[in-house]
Design an enzyme around this catalytic site. Structure first.
Site, short mmCIF file in Angstrom:
data_model
loop_
_atom_site.label_atom_id
_atom_site.label_comp_id
_atom_site.label_asym_id
_atom_site.label_seq_id
_atom_site.Cartn_x
_atom_site.Cartn_y
_atom_site.Cartn_z
N VAL A 74 -7.10 -3.62 -37.45
CA VAL A 74 -8.01 -2.99 -38.42
C VAL A 74 -9.14 -2.21 -37.74
CG1 VAL A 74 -7.53 -4.65 -40.28
CG2 VAL A 74 -9.48 -5.04 -38.74
N ASN B 51 -10.01 -9.02 -45.39
CA ASN B 51 -10.27 -10.39 -44.93
C ASN B 51 -10.35 -10.51 -43.40
OD1 ASN B 51 -9.91 -13.53 -45.10
ND2 ASN B 51 -8.22 -12.82 -43.81
N SER C 251 -19.41 -13.86 -45.48
CA SER C 251 -19.66 -15.20 -44.94
C SER C 251 -21.03 -15.65 -45.42
CB SER C 251 -19.65 -15.14 -43.41
OG SER C 251 -20.15 -16.35 -42.86
N TYR D 83 -22.22 -10.84 -35.78
CA TYR D 83 -21.45 -11.43 -36.89
C TYR D 83 -22.31 -11.44 -38.16
CZ TYR D 83 -18.25 -14.63 -39.30
OH TYR D 83 -17.37 -15.20 -40.20
N ALA D 84 -23.56 -11.94 -38.03
CA ALA D 84 -24.45 -12.00 -39.20
C ALA D 84 -24.75 -10.60 -39.73
CB ALA D 84 -25.74 -12.71 -38.82
N ALA D 85 -24.95 -9.65 -38.81
CA ALA D 85 -25.26 -8.28 -39.23
C ALA D 85 -24.08 -7.66 -39.98
CB ALA D 85 -25.62 -7.43 -38.01
N LYS E 99 -21.69 -9.27 -41.61
CA LYS E 99 -21.45 -9.94 -42.89
C LYS E 99 -22.49 -9.51 -43.92
CE LYS E 99 -17.69 -12.01 -41.59
NZ LYS E 99 -16.40 -11.53 -42.12
N ILE F 62 -15.13 -23.32 -43.05
CA ILE F 62 -13.77 -23.53 -43.55
C ILE F 62 -12.86 -23.88 -42.37
CG2 ILE F 62 -11.86 -22.50 -44.88
CD1 ILE F 62 -14.50 -22.51 -46.48
P1 NAD Z 1 -8.65 -16.92 -38.73
O1 NAD Z 1 -9.01 -16.71 -37.31
O2 NAD Z 1 -7.79 -18.08 -39.09
O3 NAD Z 1 -8.03 -15.60 -39.38
C1 NAD Z 1 -8.55 -14.34 -39.09
C2 NAD Z 1 -7.39 -13.38 -38.93
O4 NAD Z 1 -7.94 -12.06 -38.70
C3 NAD Z 1 -6.51 -13.73 -37.72
O5 NAD Z 1 -5.16 -13.89 -38.09
C4 NAD Z 1 -6.71 -12.56 -36.79
O6 NAD Z 1 -5.55 -12.22 -36.03
C5 NAD Z 1 -7.10 -11.45 -37.75
N1 NAD Z 1 -7.76 -10.37 -37.02
C6 NAD Z 1 -8.76 -10.47 -36.10
N2 NAD Z 1 -9.01 -9.26 -35.58
C7 NAD Z 1 -8.16 -8.39 -36.18
C8 NAD Z 1 -7.93 -7.00 -36.03
N3 NAD Z 1 -8.62 -6.27 -35.15
N4 NAD Z 1 -6.98 -6.43 -36.81
C9 NAD Z 1 -6.26 -7.17 -37.69
N5 NAD Z 1 -6.44 -8.50 -37.86
C10 NAD Z 1 -7.36 -9.09 -37.09
O7 NAD Z 1 -10.07 -17.06 -39.44
P2 NAD Z 1 -10.51 -17.15 -40.98
O8 NAD Z 1 -11.61 -18.12 -41.00
O9 NAD Z 1 -9.36 -17.32 -41.89
O10 NAD Z 1 -11.14 -15.70 -41.17
C11 NAD Z 1 -10.94 -14.90 -42.32
C12 NAD Z 1 -12.26 -14.26 -42.72
O11 NAD Z 1 -13.15 -15.28 -43.17
C13 NAD Z 1 -12.98 -13.55 -41.58
O12 NAD Z 1 -13.52 -12.34 -42.07
C14 NAD Z 1 -14.10 -14.52 -41.22
O13 NAD Z 1 -15.20 -13.85 -40.65
C15 NAD Z 1 -14.41 -15.09 -42.56
N6 NAD Z 1 -15.13 -16.37 -42.56
C16 NAD Z 1 -14.64 -17.48 -41.94
C17 NAD Z 1 -15.34 -18.69 -42.03
C18 NAD Z 1 -14.83 -19.97 -41.43
O14 NAD Z 1 -15.57 -20.96 -41.36
N7 NAD Z 1 -13.60 -20.06 -41.00
C19 NAD Z 1 -16.55 -18.75 -42.74
C20 NAD Z 1 -17.02 -17.59 -43.35
C21 NAD Z 1 -16.30 -16.42 -43.26
#
Ligand code: NAD
Length: 264
Positions: free
Chosen positions: A74, A100, A155, A168-170, A172, A201
């Site tokens: 992405v 996502n 987030s 990351y915070a910026a 989000k 999560i």
């Molecule tokens: P995860 O690591 O299980 O999944 C994230 C996916 O994004 C991975 O499969 C990864 O390969 C993919 N990804 C990363 N860089 C990429 C790129 N350049 N192109 C395409 N895909 C890419 O983590 P998750 O927790 O399921 O994350 C999903 C979203 O939720 C993210 O945006 C994350 O910031 C957000 N988030 C996660 C949490 C948490 O506690 N896990 C909390 C708040 C927000």
């Protein structure tokens, strides 16, 4: 007798959906949930075998044509163009975009310059710029859909923050901002844009944190005293995409067990 309440459908059956970051965690859970509800899903992520594994799982349950896989970074604008072209080529249109994919990297006031610069750039590209680009690329098809839906995954770091996660915070907080602006701009074109802010999560992103540390963190910060599951976030994302959610636009929805409303 059909009332206004029951005529607002709670089904996404037949809707055409792109989910980025769909090979793991919340993206994977979201792709599965939409497919379980009868939607046609484009599973997009990095890594051919990771993407194919999720497509195989979905097709195994729902049959050929229920999902396709598109490998796309992405952070790469051309890859995003190919992703949208593949989705439209296969399904003939698009109804839902789930932005996502995301990364969490250290960006601190104390780290060395090279690693700060590199992490800062990657985090902005993947977590923020990609969302805006994909929304722009999907906009014509979502407009044609007549009831387009966009959900951006931000987030709780957009609301309360952690030391060492400046980029990351910026990003989000930026996703919250672009959600609001695009919601205002696209509403008149029949497209809603909403944002989910997950708290902690259990996904790939948090897999490296010891169970003990997770328990301590959750007990201290989360009123429900636990980490959430990816499916619990996927259900909120689905809800925002239902035809019945037609008047929800520009909403920023925490899914965090009450973490961000807690007075410490
Ligand atoms: P995860 O690591 O299980 O999944 C994230 C996916 O994004 C991975 O499969 C990864 O390969 C993919 N990804 C990363 N860089 C990429 C790129 N350049 N192109 C395409 N895909 C890419 O983590 P998750 O927790 O399921 O994350 C999903 C979203 O939720 C993210 O945006 C994350 O910031 C957000 N988030 C996660 C949490 C948490 O506690 N896990 C909390 C708040 C927000």
């Amino acid at each position: 007798m059909t009332s206004r309440l029951t005529s607002l459908s709670r089904s996404v059956a037949g809707k055409r959906v792109i989910v980025t970051g769909a090979a793991s965690g919340m993206g994977r859970a979201t792709a599965h949930l939409f497919a379980d509800e009868g939607a046609l899903v484009v599973v997009s992520d990095l890594g051919e075998s990771r993407v194919q594994a999720v497509v195989d799982e979905i097709v195994g349950v729902h049959g050929p044509g229920s999902a396709i896989g598109v490998v796309a970074d992405v952070g790469n604008h051309d890859a995003l163009k190919s992703l949208v072209a593949s989705a439209l080529g296969t399904f003939g249109g698009l109804d839902v975009l789930i932005n996502n994919a995301g990364v969490s990297t250290i960006t601190s006031a104390f780290q060395d310059e090279d690693s700060f610069e590199s992490n800062w750039a990657t985090t902005l590209d993947v977590n923020l710029t990609a969302h805006a680009r994909l929304i722009r690329l999907c906009r014509p098809a979502l407009q044609d859909s007549g009831a387009g839906r966009i959900v951006n995954i931000a987030s709780t770091e957009a609301i309360v923050t952690t030391a060492g996660l400046a980029a990351y915070a910026a990003t989000k907080a930026g996703v919250v901002g672009l959600t609001k602006s695009f919601a205002v701009e696209l509403g008149r074109h029949g497209i809603t844009v909403n944002c989910v802010c997950p708290g902690p999560i259990n996904t790939g992103m948090t897999a490296g944190i010891e169970d003990d540390a997770k328990t301590k963190y959750a007990h201290r910060h989360v009123p429900l005293r636990r980490y959430g599951d990816p499916e619990e976030v996927a259900h909120m994302t689905l809800s925002l995409c239902l035809p019945a959610s037609s008047f929800v636009n520009g909403a920023i929805v925490p899914v965090d067990g009450g973490m961000t409303i807690r007075h410490t």
